[in-house]
Design an enzyme around this catalytic site. Sequence first.
Site, PDB file in Angstrom:
ATOM      1  N   THR A 198       0.701  -1.324   0.023  1.00 48.17           N
ATOM      2  CA  THR A 198       0.083   0.051   0.034  1.00 48.17           C
ATOM      3  C   THR A 198       0.704   1.321   0.050  1.00 48.17           C
ATOM      4  OG1 THR A 198      -0.137  -0.139   2.331  1.00 48.17           O
ATOM      5  CG2 THR A 198      -1.882  -1.160   1.070  1.00 48.17           C
ATOM      6  N   GLU A 199       2.173   1.107  -0.111  1.00 45.96           N
ATOM      7  CA  GLU A 199       2.919   2.351  -0.156  1.00 45.96           C
ATOM      8  C   GLU A 199       2.421   3.420  -1.025  1.00 45.96           C
ATOM      9  OE1 GLU A 199       5.636  -0.848   1.687  1.00 45.96           O
ATOM     10  OE2 GLU A 199       4.029  -0.606   0.236  1.00 45.96           O
ATOM     11  N   LEU A 200       2.060   3.054  -2.283  1.00 40.43           N
ATOM     12  CA  LEU A 200       1.711   4.461  -3.058  1.00 40.43           C
ATOM     13  C   LEU A 200       0.340   5.074  -2.705  1.00 40.43           C
ATOM     14  CD1 LEU A 200       2.343   3.095  -6.794  1.00 40.43           C
ATOM     15  CD2 LEU A 200       3.974   4.239  -5.385  1.00 40.43           C
TER      16      LEU A 200
END
Length: 256
Positions: free
Chosen positions: A131-133
């Site tokens: 989920t970094e983006l």
Amino acid sequence: MATSSIRVDDEGGIAVVTLQHGKANTLDTEFCQELILRLEDVQLGGYRGVVLTGTGGIFSAGVDLRRVHDGGAGYIEDFLPALSDAFLSVFGFPGPVVAAVNGHAIAGGAVLAAACDRRVLADGPSRMGITELLVGVPFPLAALEILRSGFGADILAELAFLGETHLPGDALRLGLVNEVTEPENVVGRAVEVARKLAEIPAAAYAHTKAQLHRPFHERIAEHRTGDDAHVLELWSSSEALAAIKAYVDRVLRGAK
């Protein structure tokens, strides 16, 4: 062996490495450094294999964004190399490494799972995803290459760009894990898998693993220096820090 963040137990020659860092096993600089040291100890200790697991209902929720927010650019400069090195310490371990994914494995937690040779996921509400983006920051190169190796290139773009998290059935269907089992059996099953892999002669296993990982290690070695500098610049930008602050305020502090 025990520390405040990581416990190592001997299960018949298999090292069960239990992450026990706060409520969510979030990744900060000190924890990453500790993981590297513990895996070095395990390798020197002559264990035939490793099971990596978490505590409670969380394997790892990924980067400790509160520490990133509070520490700012100075903290990020030390943290990002430690994060990549921690991922690589799991990915590069010469013997069998099996993830007993006891609960949620999100973002950096999913990278830790991907760095293992096999993944056993607890059935139930456990979710996996990268989920970094969605937070507003890119992946370090080492993390992306480990994800490419563990989950496959075909699915990686969808996982990264959409940032969706997946329940056990979908995680199995997508190839994020190798099997799903009852929560109370996840560590025991992972130990069984590690023992089975450890029946292979150690030198042959290590060489084959190195061969399989070589393209990913080569890309990391060739491009990490330049890419890490750019990732550091992006994480330290005012835009990224504002996005991290908004995420911490909206999601993490609201979850207390």
